[in-house]
Design a protein around this motif. Structure first.
Motif, PDB file in Angstrom:
ATOM      1  N   LEU A 724      10.658   3.013   2.227  1.00 48.60           N
ATOM      2  CA  LEU A 724      11.200   4.272   0.661  1.00 48.60           C
ATOM      3  C   LEU A 724      11.820   4.188  -0.891  1.00 48.60           C
ATOM      4  N   GLY A 725      11.708   2.670  -1.147  1.00 52.20           N
ATOM      5  CA  GLY A 725      12.195   1.744  -2.643  1.00 52.20           C
ATOM      6  C   GLY A 725      11.074   1.657  -3.088  1.00 52.20           C
ATOM      7  N   LEU A 726      10.146   1.424  -2.988  1.00 51.27           N
ATOM      8  CA  LEU A 726       8.581   0.580  -3.408  1.00 51.27           C
ATOM      9  C   LEU A 726       8.510   2.353  -3.313  1.00 51.27           C
ATOM     10  N   GLU A 727       8.597   3.289  -3.368  1.00 46.11           N
ATOM     11  CA  GLU A 727       7.339   4.641  -3.395  1.00 46.11           C
ATOM     12  C   GLU A 727       6.664   4.929  -4.439  1.00 46.11           C
ATOM     13  N   PRO A 728       5.968   5.133  -5.194  1.00 43.85           N
ATOM     14  CA  PRO A 728       5.223   5.301  -6.540  1.00 43.85           C
ATOM     15  C   PRO A 728       6.173   6.324  -7.409  1.00 43.85           C
ATOM     16  N   PRO A 729       6.125   6.508  -8.321  1.00 41.01           N
ATOM     17  CA  PRO A 729       6.770   7.761  -9.147  1.00 41.01           C
ATOM     18  C   PRO A 729       5.968   9.024  -8.660  1.00 41.01           C
ATOM     19  N   LEU A 792      12.252   8.583  17.017  1.00 41.64           N
ATOM     20  CA  LEU A 792      11.360   9.393  16.291  1.00 41.64           C
ATOM     21  C   LEU A 792      11.724  10.645  15.373  1.00 41.64           C
ATOM     22  N   SER A 793      12.556  11.141  15.404  1.00 42.97           N
ATOM     23  CA  SER A 793      13.311  12.140  14.315  1.00 42.97           C
ATOM     24  C   SER A 793      13.372  11.513  13.221  1.00 42.97           C
ATOM     25  N   GLN A 794      13.987   9.999  13.235  1.00 47.73           N
ATOM     26  CA  GLN A 794      13.947   9.403  11.731  1.00 47.73           C
ATOM     27  C   GLN A 794      12.651   8.772  11.095  1.00 47.73           C
ATOM     28  N   LEU A 795      11.858   8.476  12.245  1.00 52.09           N
ATOM     29  CA  LEU A 795      10.922   7.706  11.303  1.00 52.09           C
ATOM     30  C   LEU A 795       9.851   9.544  10.479  1.00 52.09           C
ATOM     31  N   LEU A 796      10.272   9.961  11.198  1.00 53.06           N
ATOM     32  CA  LEU A 796       9.593  11.413  10.738  1.00 53.06           C
ATOM     33  C   LEU A 796      10.484  11.865   9.328  1.00 53.06           C
ATOM     34  N   HIS A 797      11.662  12.113   9.681  1.00 50.15           N
ATOM     35  CA  HIS A 797      12.933  11.727   8.364  1.00 50.15           C
ATOM     36  C   HIS A 797      12.355  11.454   6.883  1.00 50.15           C
ATOM     37  N   VAL A 798      11.987   9.853   7.865  1.00 54.47           N
ATOM     38  CA  VAL A 798      11.808   8.620   6.211  1.00 54.47           C
ATOM     39  C   VAL A 798       9.896   9.406   5.675  1.00 54.47           C
ATOM     40  N   PHE A 799       9.288  10.216   5.958  1.00 51.84           N
ATOM     41  CA  PHE A 799       8.557  11.172   5.305  1.00 51.84           C
ATOM     42  C   PHE A 799       8.985  12.414   4.230  1.00 51.84           C
ATOM     43  N   ASN A 816       1.775   5.915  -0.104  1.00 50.17           N
ATOM     44  CA  ASN A 816       2.594   4.653  -0.160  1.00 50.17           C
ATOM     45  C   ASN A 816       2.095   3.117   1.379  1.00 50.17           C
ATOM     46  N   GLY A 817       1.099   2.729   0.930  1.00 53.76           N
ATOM     47  CA  GLY A 817       0.789   1.608   2.437  1.00 53.76           C
ATOM     48  C   GLY A 817       1.616   1.084   3.085  1.00 53.76           C
ATOM     49  N   LYS A 818       2.835   0.664   2.348  1.00 54.82           N
ATOM     50  CA  LYS A 818       3.675  -0.154   2.780  1.00 54.82           C
ATOM     51  C   LYS A 818       4.770   1.049   3.996  1.00 54.82           C
ATOM     52  N   LEU A 819       4.870   2.391   3.360  1.00 56.67           N
ATOM     53  CA  LEU A 819       5.650   2.731   4.523  1.00 56.67           C
ATOM     54  C   LEU A 819       5.210   3.105   5.801  1.00 56.67           C
ATOM     55  N   VAL A 820       3.985   3.187   5.270  1.00 55.64           N
ATOM     56  CA  VAL A 820       3.472   3.749   6.561  1.00 55.64           C
ATOM     57  C   VAL A 820       3.324   3.066   7.622  1.00 55.64           C
ATOM     58  N   LEU A 821       3.153   0.667   7.187  1.00 52.69           N
ATOM     59  CA  LEU A 821       3.117   0.611   7.834  1.00 52.69           C
ATOM     60  C   LEU A 821       4.354  -0.168   8.633  1.00 52.69           C
ATOM     61  N   ALA A 822       5.025  -0.256   7.875  1.00 51.18           N
ATOM     62  CA  ALA A 822       6.303  -0.117   8.040  1.00 51.18           C
ATOM     63  C   ALA A 822       7.009   1.150   9.380  1.00 51.18           C
TER      64      ALA A 822
END
Ligand code: ATP
Length: 874
Positions: A724-729, A792-799, A816-822
Motif C-alpha cells: 500500500l505504501g507503494l501506491e502510485p499517486p 478475506l475481509s482484510q484482504l478486501l479492505h486493503v483495496f 499497483n501490481g505489487k499489491l495484487v501480488l501481495a
C-alpha cells in the motif's frame, strides 16, 4: 617541480592514515538488524511461553509459533535491510568530492581519499574537504560558522611551510566542513578525518545520525496509545477466560498472541520503509533527497520560490540580438549550433566591415571564462558543461558561451584575439552583476567589462560610434536605457559590454566606454509550463526569484504562465518596503527581479511569517542561508555549489522545475500512502482484537487459536501493508490544497472510518464463527470459517484503503501490481492453511465444506458492501 603527491604515495598514506571521514558512519550489520526484529518484549514473552508449551508437550504448536515468528522476522529484516542500504546509497551520492593534484594533474576525487600532503584546489562555492594550510590564494574568504558560530566570512592568507598544526582560528588554514565564499586558492592537506577540527567536535557527529521525522514521532506516540489499549484488552480476555475455566496457560498464550497481532509496534518502522521507498522513487525522477523529513514537508508546500535561469528556463542561452554603433543586429541560428549568420535588417552583414560590432564581440570573447571548440573535448572544471552532436563543444557559464558562439559566427574567436594576454580578472558575482578582465595587447592595456545594463550604463562616460568614443550625453544614456528595456521586454537577457584603456582593475570602476548590448534568449522549459499549471491546480503558489532584469523576468514569467495578473517587485523596491507592508502585500507579486541572495532570505522569512510552507531553490554560496531557512531547501545539482548542496534538503539532479513539482507530488503521495496503510493496519488490528474480545465476553469458545492469530498477522499485516505504501499517486492528488503540517493525521474523519471498519470486520468474523457453530461444523470448522472471513475481509479492505474517496466498486484494482501480488500470496497462504492436510494439523484447521466456505466468503464481502452504503466522512 611536481605539485602534490603521486598516486602511489597517496595510496600508501591512505593505508596508514585511513579514509578521510568524520566518523565511520554507523553501518548496521545484517545480524544486528535481524536480531533487532526480536527486540519487541511481546515477541520475547511469546517465545518464552512457546518454549514452556513445548516442554509441556505441545510440540506442533510451539514449532509453528516459532516458525511464524521467524518468518515475520525475516520479512521485517528484508525490508529494514533494504531501507538501510537505500539510505546509505543516498548518503554516498551526496558525499563530498575534492579537486586534488595527483601525479601533477588536477583530478576530482571523493573527499574520503584525501591524505596529508595532498594539494587541493578550492574556489568560491566549495566545501573544504580536509583541514589544510593555504599555499597560494586570491581574495580567499571562508565561512566558518559550523566551527565558530560566526557567520561573517574570514579572510584567508598563505601560511608558513613549517606550520602543520591545525589549531582552530588560524587565518592561514582552511577547516573541514567550512565553505569558501569568495576567491580561489591551493592548499596542502595537514589533517584528515577525525584528526580535523570538525572531527574533534563530537557534537557535530551526532548530527550524522538520521533523526526521526515528525510523522514517525507522531505515529510512534499513536502506536504507544494503541499498545496500552491492546494490553488492557488482553488482560481482560485473559481474566475472563481464566474465570470461565479455560486453562491458564492457554489463556496466557492467547493474550500474548492478541497483543502481538494487534499492537502496531512496527508503525514507525513501516513509515521509514515507505519514506525510503519514496526517496528511491524520487531519485529515479532526478530529485535526490538529503534528509528524510523533507519528503513529508514537500507534500505540505504552499509556496515554491524558484530561480529563473536553468530551472524555469533551459539555461541554453543564444544571443539573438546585438546592438552596436546605434544599429540593431539579428543573430541567426539557435543554441550552440555552429551555423548562423548576422543580419542587419534583411541583409546578411559582413561583421568585419562593422568596427563597433567587432569591438562589442571582442569584449564578449575577452571578458569570459568559457570555452568553445568544434574538435576535441575540453577538460576544465566549470559550471554547466554541455555538448551535443553538430554543436560546439562548450564549457563554462551559458551566458558567456552564448557570447562566444555569437562572436564565432562573426569570425571573432579566442584564436583571432590571441594577441591579447589576460592580466587580471574581477570575476562575475551575483551581487555586483558584472565581470571585468584586464588584458594587454602590445603596449595597449584595456579593461573589458560586461554586466547588467542598469549596473554598467551609469558607469559609462563614453559610447563607441564608428570606432571612436564619443562623450555620453544624458539623452544618449536615456536612449540606451530605453533600448535595453525594449530588448528585456522581449524576454531577452541583456548584457552591456564596455571597455576602458587603463592599467588596473580599480581604474575600470568609472569612465567606461559603452560598446553595445547583447540580447540573449533562454527558452522557457516546456515541462516547466505544465508544472506551473499543476502547481496552480494544487493551490501551490509559484514565485520566480531572479537576479535578472525586471522586464526580462516579467516576460519570461508571462511565457511560463506564472504572472497571471500579478506584479514584479525589484530588489531595490524590496529594500524600501517595511516588513509589515511586505508581509501584507506579498500576494500581489509572483516575480521578484534583480534580487540578491540576501533578499531571498528576507522573502523566505516573510512567507513563513504568514504561515506558508516554503520550498526554495538556490545554487550559489550566498543562497545557502535562504535554503537553510526554507521549510524545504532545494539546491541545483548541475550548477549548484557544494555549499548550497550541503545546506539543501533536496538536490535537483537536472535543475528542472518540473522535477521539483514532481517531488512535491511524490511528497503528497507518500503522505496519502502512509495514511492508507495506517488506516489498513489499524482497522485490521481493531477487527482482530474485537473478534477475540467479544467472543470471550459473549461466552463463545475461543474464536481463534494463537497460531491462527499469528497466521492472520503474517498474511495480512506484512506484505499488503508495504505494498500500500507503494501506491502510485491518486488522480486528483494535485488538485487539492496543500495539507497543513499541524493538521491531525486522522483529519477528514479517518479515525471514524478506521473504527467503523474495525468493528465491521470483528462483527462479521464473529458472525461467521457463530453461524458455522450453529450449522454444526464443530469448533474447529467454525474457527476455520472465522479465520477465512477475517483474512478475506482484510484482504478486501486493503483495496478499499487505496482511496479515501472511492469505495470497493470504484477503486482501481490493478494499478499497483505489487499489491495484487501481495494479496494473491496471502490468499495462497490462507487456502494452503485450510486445504493442505499437513498444514491443517499445524494450524488446527479443517477443510471447509462448500456451504461453509460460501458463508465465510459472503460475510467477508458483506463488510465492504455495508461500508459502501455508509456516507464518507470527507
Ligand atoms: P537566477 O538564476 O536567480 O534566475 P540569474 O541567473 O538571471 O538569476 P545572475 O546570474 O545573478 O541571475 O545574473 C544577474 C545579472 O547579471 C544578469 O541579469 C546579467 O545581466 C548579469 N550577468 C549574468 N551572467 C553574467 C556574466 N557571466 N558576466 C557578466 N554579467 C552577467
Amino acid at each position: 617541480m611536481q605539485i602534490g603527491l603521486t598516486e602511489q604515495q597517496a595510496q600508501q598514506r591512505l593505508a596508514q592514515q585511513g579514509e578521510n571521514r568524520l566518523a565511520a558512519a554507523k553501518r548496521k550489520r545484517p545480524l544486528s538488524i535481524f536480531l533487532g526484529q526480536f527486540r519487541d518484549v511481546m515477541v520475547l514473552i511469546l517465545l518464552a511461553a512457546t518454549v514452556i508449551s513445548a516442554l509441556l508437550g505441545e510440540i506442533t504448536d510451539a514449532v509453528t509459533i516459532i516458525l511464524i515468528v521467524l518468518l515475520n522476522a525475516v520479512l521485517g529484516f528484508v525490508q529494514e535491510y533494504r531501507t538501510e542500504r537505500t539510505l546509505e546509497a543516498l548518503s554516498a551520492m551526496t558525499a563530498p568530492t575534492a579537486r586534488v593534484f595527483r601525479d601533477g594533474t588536477l583530478t576530482t576525487r571523493p573527499a574520503a581519499e584525501l591524505v596529508n600532503g595532498d594539494v587541493i584546489r578550492v574556489e568560491a562555492g566549495d566545501r573544504v574537504p580536509a583541514d589544510c594550510r593555504i599555499l597560494r590564494c586570491r581574495g580567499l574568504f571562508a565561512e566558518e560558522s559550523v566551527l565558530t558560530g560566526e557567520s561573517v566570512p574570514v579572510g584567508k592568507h598563505p601560511g608558513a611551510p613549517e606550520d602543520t598544526d591545525n589549531a582552530p582560528g588560524k587565518d592561514t588554514l582552511l577547516y573541514t566542513g567550512t565553505g569558501i565564499t569568495q576567491g580561489a586558492g591551493e592548499a596542502v592537506v595537514i589533517a584528515t578525518g577525525t584528526a580535523t577540527q570538525m572531527g574533534q567536535i563530537s557534537s557535530m557527529l551526532s548530527q550524522i545520525e538520521a533523526g526521526r521525522t515528525p510523522l514517525q514521532e507522531r505515529l510512534g506516540e499513536l502506536g504507544k496509545t494503541v499498545a496500552i489499549i491492546c494490553l488492557a484488552v488482553c488482560l481482560i480476555v485473559f481474566g475472563a477466560g481464566v474465570l470461565r475455566g479455560e486453562p491458564v496457560f492457554d489463556m496466557l498464550l492467547t493474550g500474548i498472541t492478541i497483543a502481538i497481532a494487534a499492537i502496531p509496534e512496527g508503525l514507525p518502522a513501516t513509515v521509514t520503509i515507505a519514506l525510503a521507498l519514496a526517496v528511491n522513487r524520487m531519485l529515479r525522477a532526478n530529485a535526490l533527497v538529503n534528509r528524510l523529513h523533507a519528503v513529508e514537508t514537500l507534500g505540505c508546500t504552499s509556496v515554491i520560490c524558484s530561480d529563473k535561469t536553468g530551472t524555469i528556463t533551459e539555461n541554453r542561452m543564444t544571443v539573438t540580438r546585438l546592438f552596436a554603433g546605434g544599429e540593431l543586429y539579428e543573430v541567426r541560428g539557435s543554441g550552440y549550433r555552429i551555423t548562423g549568420e548576422i543580419r542587419l535588417g534583411k541583409e546578411i552583414c559582413n561583421p568585419a566591415a562593422k568596427p563597433d560590432l567587432t569591438a562589442l564581440l571582442r569584449c564578449g570573447v575577452l571578458c569570459s571564462n568559457a570555452a568553445i571548440r568544434t574538435d576535441r573535448e575540453i577538460r576544465c572544471r566549470q559550471r554547466g558543461s554541455i555538448s551535443a552532436a553538430g554543436d560546439w563543444q562548450v564549457q563554462g557559464d551559458p551566458t558567456e558561451i552564448a557570447l562566444l558562439v555569437a562572436a564565432s559566427k562573426a569570425g571573432v574567436t579566442a584564436r583571432s584575439l590571441s594577441g591579447w594576454k589576460r592580466m587580471e580578472e574581477e570575476p562575475f558575482d551575483s551581487d555586483t552583476r558584472c565581470m571585468t578582465v584586464l588584458a594587454r595587447s602590445g603596449s595597449r592595456c584595456t579593461a573589458f567589462c560586461k554586466g547588467a545594463a542598469d549596473v554598467l550604463l551609469p558607469r559609462c562616460a563614453f559610447y563607441m560610434q564608428n570606432g571612436i568614443p564619443q562623450p555620453m550625453t544624458p539623452a544618449m544614456r536615456q536612449s540606451l536605457t530605453a533600448q535595453a528595456q525594449l530588448l528585456s521586454g522581449r524576454a531577452l537577457r541583456v548584457l552591456a559590454l564596455t571597455e576602458k584603456d587603463c592599467d588596473s582593475l580599480s581604474a575600470a570602476e568609472y569612465g567606461l566606454t559603452f560598446l553595445g548590448f547583447s540580447g540573449m534568449e533562454d527558452p522557457v522549459r516546456q515541462e516547466a509550463k505544465e508544472a506551473i499549471r499543476r502547481c496552480r491546480s494544487a493551490q501551490i503558489r509559484t514565485v520566480m526569484i531572479t537576479g535578472d532584469h525586471p522586464a526580462t523576468a516579467k516576460a519570461v514569467a508571462a511565457q511560463a504562465g506564472l504572472l497571471r495578473g500579478r506584479q514584479v517587485l525589484t530588489g531595490a523596491e524590496l529594500d524600501d518596503m517595511p516588513e509589515e507592508t511586505l508581509r501584507r502585500q506579498l500576494d500581489r507579486y509572483s516575480v521578484f527581479a534583480r534580487v540578491s541572495p540576501a533578499h531571498k532570505l528576507r522573502l523566505v522569512r516573510a512567507y513563513r511569517s504568514r504561515g506558508e510552507i516554503v520550498t526554495m531553490t538556490g545554487d550559489g554560496v550566498n543562497d545557502a542561508p535562504a535554503i537553510k531557512e526554507a521549510d524545504v531547501g532545494v539546491a541545483m545539482g548541475l550548477t549548484g555549489t557544494d555549499v548550497a548542496k550541503q545546506a539543501a534538503d533536496v538536490i535537483l539532479l537536472d535543475d528542472n522545475f518540473a522535477t521539483l513539482v514532481g517531488a512535491v507530488e511524490q511528497g503528497r503521495c507518500i503522505y496519502a500512502n502512509i495514511r492508507k496503510f495506517v488506516r489498513y493496519l489499524l482497522s485490521c488490528n481493531i477487527g482482530e482484537v474485537l473478534t477475540m474480545f467479544l467472543g470471550i465476553l459473549m461466552g463463545m469458545p475461543m474464536v481463534l487459536l494463537p497460531v491462527q492469530l499469528l497466521l492472520v498477522n503474517l498474511v495480512t499485516d506484512g506484505l499488503p501493508a508495504i505494498a500500500l505504501g507503494l501506491e502510485p499517486p491518486e488522480r486528483g492528488n494535485m488538485e487539492k490544497p496543500p495539507r497543513r503540517p499541524e493538521e491531525s493525521f486522522f483529519s477528514g474523519g479517518l479515525l471514524g472510518t478506521i473504527l467503523l471498519r474495525g468493528v465491521l470486520i470483528g462483527l462479521s468474523t464473529l458472525a461467521c464463527f457463530s453461524l458455522l457453530l450453529h450449522m454444526g461444523c464443530g469448533v474447529a470448522g467454525a474457527r476455520t470459517g472465522a479465520l477465512t472471513t477475517l483474512v478475506l475481509s482484510q484482504l478486501l479492505h486493503v483495496f478499499e484503503c487505496k482511496s479515501e474517496q472511492k469505495n470497493i466498486f470504484t477503486v482501481p484494482y490493478l494499478n499497483n501490481g505489487k499489491l495484487v501480488l501481495a494479496v494473491l500470496a496471502s490468499l495462497l497462504c490462507l487456502f494452503g492453511a485450510i486445504y493442505v492436510p499437513a498444514l491443517q494439523t499445524v494450524f488446527s484447521t479443517v477443510a471447509l465444506s462448500g456451504a461453509a466456505l460460501l458463508r465465510a466468503v459472503g460475510l467477508s464481502l458483506a463488510v465492504p458492501l455495508v461500508a459502501a452504503l455508509i456516507p464518507k466522512g470527507r
